[in-house]
Enzyme design. Sequence first.
Site, PDB file in Angstrom:
ATOM      1  N   ALA A  41       0.831  -1.206   0.000  1.00  0.00           N
ATOM      2  CA  ALA A  41       0.000   0.000   0.000  1.00  0.00           C
ATOM      3  C   ALA A  41       0.865   1.255   0.000  1.00  0.00           C
ATOM      4  CB  ALA A  41      -0.918  -0.009   1.212  1.00  0.00           C
ATOM      5  N   GLY A 221      20.242   4.422   3.025  1.00  0.00           N
ATOM      6  CA  GLY A 221      19.789   5.429   3.971  1.00  0.00           C
ATOM      7  C   GLY A 221      20.251   6.811   3.559  1.00  0.00           C
ATOM      8  N   ASP A 245      11.286   9.937  11.214  1.00  0.00           N
ATOM      9  CA  ASP A 245      10.624   8.629  11.234  1.00  0.00           C
ATOM     10  C   ASP A 245      10.976   7.915   9.930  1.00  0.00           C
ATOM     11  OD1 ASP A 245       8.906   6.469  11.228  1.00  0.00           O
ATOM     12  OD2 ASP A 245       7.107   7.616  11.707  1.00  0.00           O
ATOM     13  N   ALA A 248       8.478   3.620   6.079  1.00  0.00           N
ATOM     14  CA  ALA A 248       8.081   3.858   4.682  1.00  0.00           C
ATOM     15  C   ALA A 248       9.141   4.571   3.848  1.00  0.00           C
ATOM     16  CB  ALA A 248       6.763   4.605   4.571  1.00  0.00           C
ATOM     17  N   ALA A 249      10.339   4.784   4.390  1.00  0.00           N
ATOM     18  CA  ALA A 249      11.381   5.424   3.587  1.00  0.00           C
ATOM     19  C   ALA A 249      11.706   4.569   2.362  1.00  0.00           C
ATOM     20  CB  ALA A 249      12.638   5.641   4.427  1.00  0.00           C
ATOM     21  N   GLY A 250      11.921   3.272   2.580  1.00  0.00           N
ATOM     22  CA  GLY A 250      12.206   2.385   1.457  1.00  0.00           C
ATOM     23  C   GLY A 250      11.027   2.243   0.517  1.00  0.00           C
ATOM     24  N   ASP A 251       9.820   2.253   1.063  1.00  0.00           N
ATOM     25  CA  ASP A 251       8.629   2.131   0.222  1.00  0.00           C
ATOM     26  C   ASP A 251       8.462   3.357  -0.670  1.00  0.00           C
ATOM     27  OD1 ASP A 251       8.077  -0.291   1.452  1.00  0.00           O
ATOM     28  OD2 ASP A 251       6.838   0.638   2.989  1.00  0.00           O
TER      29      ASP A 251
END
Length: 313
Positions: A41, A221, A245, A248-251
Site C-alpha cells: 500500500a 539510507g 521517522d 516507509a522510507a524504502g517504500d
Amino acid sequence: MGIVVIGSLNMDMVVRAERAPEAGETLFGQAFALSPGGKGANQAVAAARLGAEVTMIGRVGKDSFGSGLLEVMKQEQIQTDYILMSESESTGVASIVVDGAGENRIIVVPGANLEMKPEDIAALEAVIREAGIVVMQLEMDLEMCEAAAAIAFRHGIPVILNPAPARALRSELLQHVTYLTPNETEAGILAGISVESIDDAERAARLLLLKGVRHVIVTLGSKGALIVNAAGSLHVPGFPVQAVDTVAAGDSFNGALAWQLTRGKTLDEAVRFANAVGALAVGKTGAIPSLPRLEEVKRFLREAAEAEPGTEE
C-alpha cells in the site's frame, strides 16, 4: 502504461518512545497512532501521489481496518478492483516502535495478505500483462510472488522486487527480477555476507547478479543508493535531512523508482529522484501520511540544486 503493485495492506500501530524496551522491560511511550500502511500500500500511494496510474492487487479482512485501507486507496485514486476481502482472516497489522533517533522496529502479522496464492495471481494475468512495470515485496505468500514474477517475465514486463522482509529466495524468482532493491541489511542476508560499507554492498550486489537479477539497487539510507549491474556500479548520493521517522522510507523510494522508470528516465536519474522522495518521507511521521506529492519533490530538488551548484534537477 501504469504501475501494478502486488503487495500487502496493513494497519500500522505506531508507538513513539525515546528507545525500544529491553526484554522484560516496560517503558512509557510518547505517542500512539493508527496509520494505514503495509509495504504494498505504501509503494502504491507513493507512486500515485507523484502522478502515476496505479493498480493495487492484494487482500484485506472484512473488518474496520480493511474498510479503512480500501477507502485510503480510493482517495489516492488507486484502482482497487483487485483488492479482495478475506472471508476468514483479519486485515494485516504492523506493530511499530519508533525511537528518538527516528529508527523503527517492526513486527508484522500478515493476516489476509497471505491468503493470495499462485492460482489467484494466475487469474489476474491479463492485468499484469498490461502493466508498464510490476512492483512487489515479500510480505505476501512467496510462491504467489514467484508466480507473479514469472507471469510478468513471460510478457516482457519489468519487475521491481523490494526484498523485505528479507528471506532466502530461489534463483527461479531472482531470474525474473529486473530491479532488486534491498537495503544494506537485506542485501547482506540475501548474499550471505556482512554489509558494513558501500564496498560490501557492491560485493553483495555482484553476488546477487550472479543469481540472475539484472539490476541491483542497494538503498543506503542517508548515503543514497548504489546501482550495480553488468555495466558497472554507480553510487548515487542521498540528500542530507533530519530523520524524524524512517517508516516507509524504502517504500517511498520504490514507488518513486517505479514511476520514474515508467516515464522513460535512465536508472541513475530514477534513483536520484527516488532518493529525494525517500529523504522527504523520513522528515515526517507515519507511513502513508509521510509520502510526498510531486510538487513537494520538485521544490526539494530545486532547492538542492541551488544549494549545490552544478547539480541538475
